[in-house]
Design a protein around this motif. Structure first.
Motif, mmCIF file in Angstrom:
data_model
loop_
_atom_site.group_PDB
_atom_site.id
_atom_site.type_symbol
_atom_site.label_atom_id
_atom_site.label_comp_id
_atom_site.label_asym_id
_atom_site.label_seq_id
_atom_site.Cartn_x
_atom_site.Cartn_y
_atom_site.Cartn_z
ATOM 1 N N UNK A 51 55.730 44.898 37.127
ATOM 2 C CA UNK A 51 54.725 46.647 35.890
ATOM 3 C C UNK A 51 53.556 45.982 36.281
ATOM 4 N N UNK A 52 53.008 47.150 35.656
ATOM 5 C CA UNK A 52 51.086 47.235 35.650
ATOM 6 C C UNK A 52 50.905 46.215 34.473
ATOM 7 N N UNK A 53 51.636 45.360 34.297
ATOM 8 C CA UNK A 53 50.612 44.093 33.250
ATOM 9 C C UNK A 53 50.778 42.822 34.889
ATOM 10 N N UNK A 55 50.556 43.593 37.873
ATOM 11 C CA UNK A 55 49.451 43.805 38.736
ATOM 12 C C UNK A 55 48.089 44.006 38.500
ATOM 13 N N UNK A 56 48.004 44.389 37.194
ATOM 14 C CA UNK A 56 46.615 44.287 36.614
ATOM 15 C C UNK A 56 46.128 42.253 36.359
ATOM 16 N N UNK A 57 47.261 41.699 36.377
ATOM 17 C CA UNK A 57 47.147 40.316 35.606
ATOM 18 C C UNK A 57 46.684 39.689 37.172
ATOM 19 N N UNK A 58 46.567 40.059 38.166
ATOM 20 C CA UNK A 58 46.644 39.562 39.741
ATOM 21 C C UNK A 58 45.035 40.599 40.471
ATOM 22 N N UNK A 59 44.425 41.192 39.632
ATOM 23 C CA UNK A 59 43.145 41.601 39.779
ATOM 24 C C UNK A 59 41.483 40.525 39.660
ATOM 25 N N UNK A 60 41.848 39.633 39.174
ATOM 26 C CA UNK A 60 40.633 38.640 38.957
ATOM 27 C C UNK A 60 40.843 38.089 40.068
ATOM 28 N N UNK A 61 42.312 37.559 41.008
ATOM 29 C CA UNK A 61 42.696 36.633 41.572
ATOM 30 C C UNK A 61 41.745 37.017 43.273
ATOM 31 N N UNK A 62 42.095 39.101 42.406
ATOM 32 C CA UNK A 62 41.599 39.534 43.899
ATOM 33 C C UNK A 62 40.424 39.164 44.360
ATOM 34 N N UNK A 63 39.539 39.162 43.006
ATOM 35 C CA UNK A 63 37.832 39.565 42.885
ATOM 36 C C UNK A 63 36.979 38.132 43.184
ATOM 37 N N UNK A 64 37.980 36.984 42.269
ATOM 38 C CA UNK A 64 38.034 35.664 43.257
ATOM 39 C C UNK A 64 37.785 35.345 44.582
ATOM 40 N N UNK A 65 39.271 35.739 45.482
ATOM 41 C CA UNK A 65 39.244 35.763 46.771
ATOM 42 C C UNK A 65 37.791 35.713 47.728
ATOM 43 N N UNK A 66 37.896 37.959 46.882
ATOM 44 C CA UNK A 66 36.474 38.130 47.786
ATOM 45 C C UNK A 66 35.435 37.658 46.965
ATOM 46 N N UNK A 232 63.843 54.881 44.775
ATOM 47 C CA UNK A 232 64.766 54.291 43.032
ATOM 48 C C UNK A 232 64.503 52.956 42.199
ATOM 49 N N UNK A 233 64.312 52.073 43.251
ATOM 50 C CA UNK A 233 64.203 50.682 43.543
ATOM 51 C C UNK A 233 62.767 50.531 42.816
ATOM 52 N N UNK A 234 63.004 50.543 40.832
ATOM 53 C CA UNK A 234 60.993 50.653 40.302
ATOM 54 C C UNK A 234 60.291 49.256 41.014
ATOM 55 N N UNK A 235 61.317 48.231 40.521
ATOM 56 C CA UNK A 235 60.474 46.812 41.246
ATOM 57 C C UNK A 235 59.979 46.647 42.046
ATOM 58 N N UNK A 236 60.640 47.424 42.969
ATOM 59 C CA UNK A 236 60.062 47.050 44.723
ATOM 60 C C UNK A 236 59.154 48.021 45.094
ATOM 61 N N UNK A 237 59.304 48.937 45.065
ATOM 62 C CA UNK A 237 57.767 50.223 44.769
ATOM 63 C C UNK A 237 56.868 49.641 44.410
ATOM 64 N N UNK A 238 56.870 48.894 42.952
ATOM 65 C CA UNK A 238 55.984 47.972 42.029
ATOM 66 C C UNK A 238 54.578 47.128 43.077
ATOM 67 N N UNK A 239 55.397 45.994 43.714
ATOM 68 C CA UNK A 239 55.371 44.951 44.584
ATOM 69 C C UNK A 239 55.174 45.285 45.664
#
Length: 263
Positions: A51-53, A55-66, A232-239
């Protein structure tokens, strides 16, 4: 050409001499990415909701990698250690930090895993950014605000012209991430003397100029998001959207931070 010569020409030299990507290693890394994404999806989909939580929780790790990638750009590391902090190995390195942290957060905090998980990533990313600001002067303070502003305008345009099912936060984050990547690349090539590493964007830029990249990205990711939001598969499209955010936001932040410090 023998096997060693092939490997050296298409894989090793591109990293050691920072030659950028070629068709061979691009297809190889893309294939490995697809397999890795599939395996990760199958593993994590049994343990959490994308879900959104998440994705948002992973943004610090994206910033870390960059940010860690810019540590290598700035010359703080020497070979062969520096190679680990270059693409594609930087993605593996950050995964080895983020993945166990995610599993431990799930184990001890359950549905509230995103709180400690994101907090740890934010602390690590902040530490690397502090290291950069302490040791490097800022030469181009404008590049990140300008990129964010233009990416936000394009995201607003996307919202205005998209169909209602596409007007959700994750789709907006995907388009914002890739617009930011497109504009940061445009700034770097047009004004700061940088060049494009990736094969297809480099071809487009050589043919049409750097301004083509944000335009192409807008229409390509509009089409991708349209396709995803009819799934239709919300979990898949969100991933899938999460993966797209990583692929857009990681280079966008790396390029922005790198250009800001002039490395």
């Amino acid at each position: 050409m023998d096997i060693w010569g092939f490997v050296k020409k298409y894989y090793i030299d591109s990293i050691v001499y920072k030659e950028g990507y070629n068709v061979v290693n691009t297809l190889t890394w893309a294939g490995i990415l697809i397999v890795a994404v599939y395996v990760l999806y199958r593993f994590l989909s049994k343990r959490l909701e994308f879900d959104e939580k998440f994705v948002y929780a992973n943004i610090p790790y994206i910033l870390l990698g960059s940010s860690v990638r810019v540590v290598e750009d700035a010359g703080f590391l020497n070979p062969p250690i520096s190679y680990i902090f270059m693409t594609p190995f930087i993605y593996i390195l950050i995964f080895l930090v983020a993945f166990p942290t995610l599993l431990l957060s799930l184990k001890f905090y359950g549905d509230r895993y995103y709180r400690p998980y994101s907090a740890i990533g934010l602390v690590l990313a902040s530490g690397v950014l502090i290291l950069l600001f302490v040791n490097l002067p800022v030469f181009n303070a404008w590049v990140i605000p300008a990129g964010v502003g233009l990416a936000a305008l394009c995201s607003a345009l996307f919202y205005a012209v998209s169909l209602k099912p596409m007007r959700n936060n994750l789709s907006m984050l995907v388009i914002f991430s890739h617009m930011l990547d497109g504009f940061e690349t445009f700034f770097g090539i047009s004004y700061l003397g940088y060049w494009e590493l990736h094969v297809l964007p480099r071809y487009l830029i050589e043919k049409f100029g750097p301004a083509i990249l944000p335009v192409v990205k807008f229409f390509v990711f509009y089409a991708i998001i349209y396709f995803l939001d009819t799934e239709e598969d919300k979990n898949l499209k969100n991933f899938v959207k999460f993966v797209l955010v990583v692929l857009g936001l990681a280079p966008a932040l790396r390029n922005g931070i790198r250009m800001m410090f002039g490395t």
